[in-house]
Scaffold this motif. Structure first.
Motif, short mmCIF file in Angstrom:
data_model
loop_
_atom_site.label_atom_id
_atom_site.label_comp_id
_atom_site.label_asym_id
_atom_site.label_seq_id
_atom_site.Cartn_x
_atom_site.Cartn_y
_atom_site.Cartn_z
N ARG A 2 0.84 -1.19 0.00
CA ARG A 2 0.00 0.00 0.00
C ARG A 2 0.88 1.24 0.00
O ARG A 2 1.55 1.55 0.96
CB ARG A 2 -0.88 -0.01 1.24
N ASN A 3 0.86 1.97 -1.11
CA ASN A 3 1.70 3.16 -1.25
C ASN A 3 0.86 4.41 -1.07
O ASN A 3 0.66 5.19 -1.97
CB ASN A 3 2.36 3.19 -2.64
N ARG A 4 0.36 4.60 0.13
CA ARG A 4 -0.49 5.76 0.37
C ARG A 4 0.38 6.99 0.60
O ARG A 4 1.58 6.91 0.70
CB ARG A 4 -1.42 5.54 1.55
N ASP A 105 -3.73 13.42 -7.26
CA ASP A 105 -3.73 12.44 -8.35
C ASP A 105 -2.35 12.43 -8.99
O ASP A 105 -2.02 13.30 -9.80
CB ASP A 105 -4.80 12.77 -9.38
N MET A 147 4.81 6.70 -5.75
CA MET A 147 3.35 6.74 -5.77
C MET A 147 2.83 6.86 -7.19
O MET A 147 1.84 6.23 -7.56
CB MET A 147 2.88 7.93 -4.92
N GLN A 150 2.59 3.75 -9.09
CA GLN A 150 1.42 2.95 -8.72
C GLN A 150 0.09 3.63 -9.07
O GLN A 150 -0.97 3.13 -8.68
CB GLN A 150 1.46 2.66 -7.21
N GLN A 152 -1.21 6.21 -7.86
CA GLN A 152 -1.93 6.49 -6.62
C GLN A 152 -2.67 7.82 -6.72
O GLN A 152 -2.15 8.81 -7.22
CB GLN A 152 -0.97 6.53 -5.44
N HIS A 153 -3.90 7.81 -6.24
CA HIS A 153 -4.72 9.02 -6.23
C HIS A 153 -5.71 8.94 -5.08
O HIS A 153 -5.97 7.86 -4.54
CB HIS A 153 -5.45 9.20 -7.56
N ILE A 194 -8.41 6.46 -0.89
CA ILE A 194 -7.16 6.30 -1.63
C ILE A 194 -7.26 5.08 -2.55
O ILE A 194 -7.82 4.06 -2.17
CB ILE A 194 -5.97 6.13 -0.67
N TRP A 196 -5.10 2.83 -5.98
CA TRP A 196 -3.92 2.65 -6.80
C TRP A 196 -4.13 1.48 -7.76
O TRP A 196 -5.24 0.97 -7.88
CB TRP A 196 -2.66 2.46 -5.94
N GLY A 201 -6.89 -0.07 -2.70
CA GLY A 201 -7.47 1.15 -2.16
C GLY A 201 -7.98 0.98 -0.75
O GLY A 201 -7.90 -0.10 -0.16
#
Length: 231
Positions: A2-4, A105, A147, A150, A152-153, A194, A196, A201
């Motif tokens: 998890r790349n939050r 984003d 992020m 991945q 990530q947003h 969150i 990805w 998420g």
């Protein structure tokens, strides 16, 4: 994995504040808040002596949270960062600012554009601006790059915003103190969603306390983020 975006959560927002600036809005700093005039001095630190004048202040509500107040819909800005709304109500502006801070984003926005978009929300009165507390919400370039790898947003839902009780009491005790800088303390609560790659998420509750400047006959701007939430 998890790349939050940890820097956009409240837990790390105090890291970039100087010792002097942390004193004002921390939980339990009732004594400082009761001396409302000191909010300006501590939030701003030892900046330059620039100061604008005003004659009237937006009045805080009668004590009830402004949860029914809709978050304004800002126009598109820098990448996924919206432009600040043109509103004069401190709670409404703080809610919009919190939504902006909890949303990002990496697919559409570089780290530099993220910072540029956030900077547009800040007061231009450098005496009262703590840009470091806001910019500190964005992770370093290496983490942002990971992020982005991945996709990530995040999106955010704001549940409510309100003046902390200590701030309301301080304002009631000395209504004129606010007129030096017109800086209001607002706590906002909400949820961050969150996501990805590959369907990853999750959702987390968020809370943040902001210092918002709303001079008479001017739109509100963001002055600083507090290192911890006041109730």
């Amino acid at each position: 994995m998890r790349n939050r975006l940890p820097s956009l959560s409240l837990s790390s927002c105090g890291a970039s504040w100087s010792v002097n600036r942390r004193i004002v809005i921390v939980t339990g700093a009732v004594a400082v808040l009761l001396a409302l005039a000191s909010i300006v001095a501590v939030v701003t630190g030892s900046g330059n002596d620039r100061q604008a004048s005003g004659t009237a202040a937006p009045a805080p509500s009668d004590g009830s949270p402004s949860s029914a107040e809709a978050v304004p819909e800002p126009s598109s800005g820098s990448g996924s960062v919206p432009k600040p709304p043109q509103i004069a109500d401190p709670v409404a502006y703080a809610k919009a600012a919190a939504q902006m801070l909890w949303s990002y984003d990496t697919r559409a926005t570089s780290r530099d554009r993220q910072l540029a978009g956030m900077r547009a929300w800040m007061t231009t009165e450098t005496k009262y601006a703590d840009w470091a507390s806001v910019a500190g919400q964005v992770p370093d370039p290496v983490l942002w790059s990971r992020m982005a790898d991945q996709d990530q947003h995040a999106t955010a839902h704001v549940a409510e915003g309100h003046y902390p009780s200590a701030f309301k009491q301080a304002l009631a005790d000395d209504p004129s103190a606010i007129t030096e800088a017109y800086i209001y303390v607002v706590t906002v609560n909400g949820t961050q969603q969150i996501a990805w790659k590959k369907g990853g998420g999750g959702a987390e509750e968020r809370a943040v306390t902001l210092a918002v400047q709303c001079r008479p006959d001017h739109d509100c701007t963001l002055a600083a983020l507090a290192p911890s939430v006041t109730q």
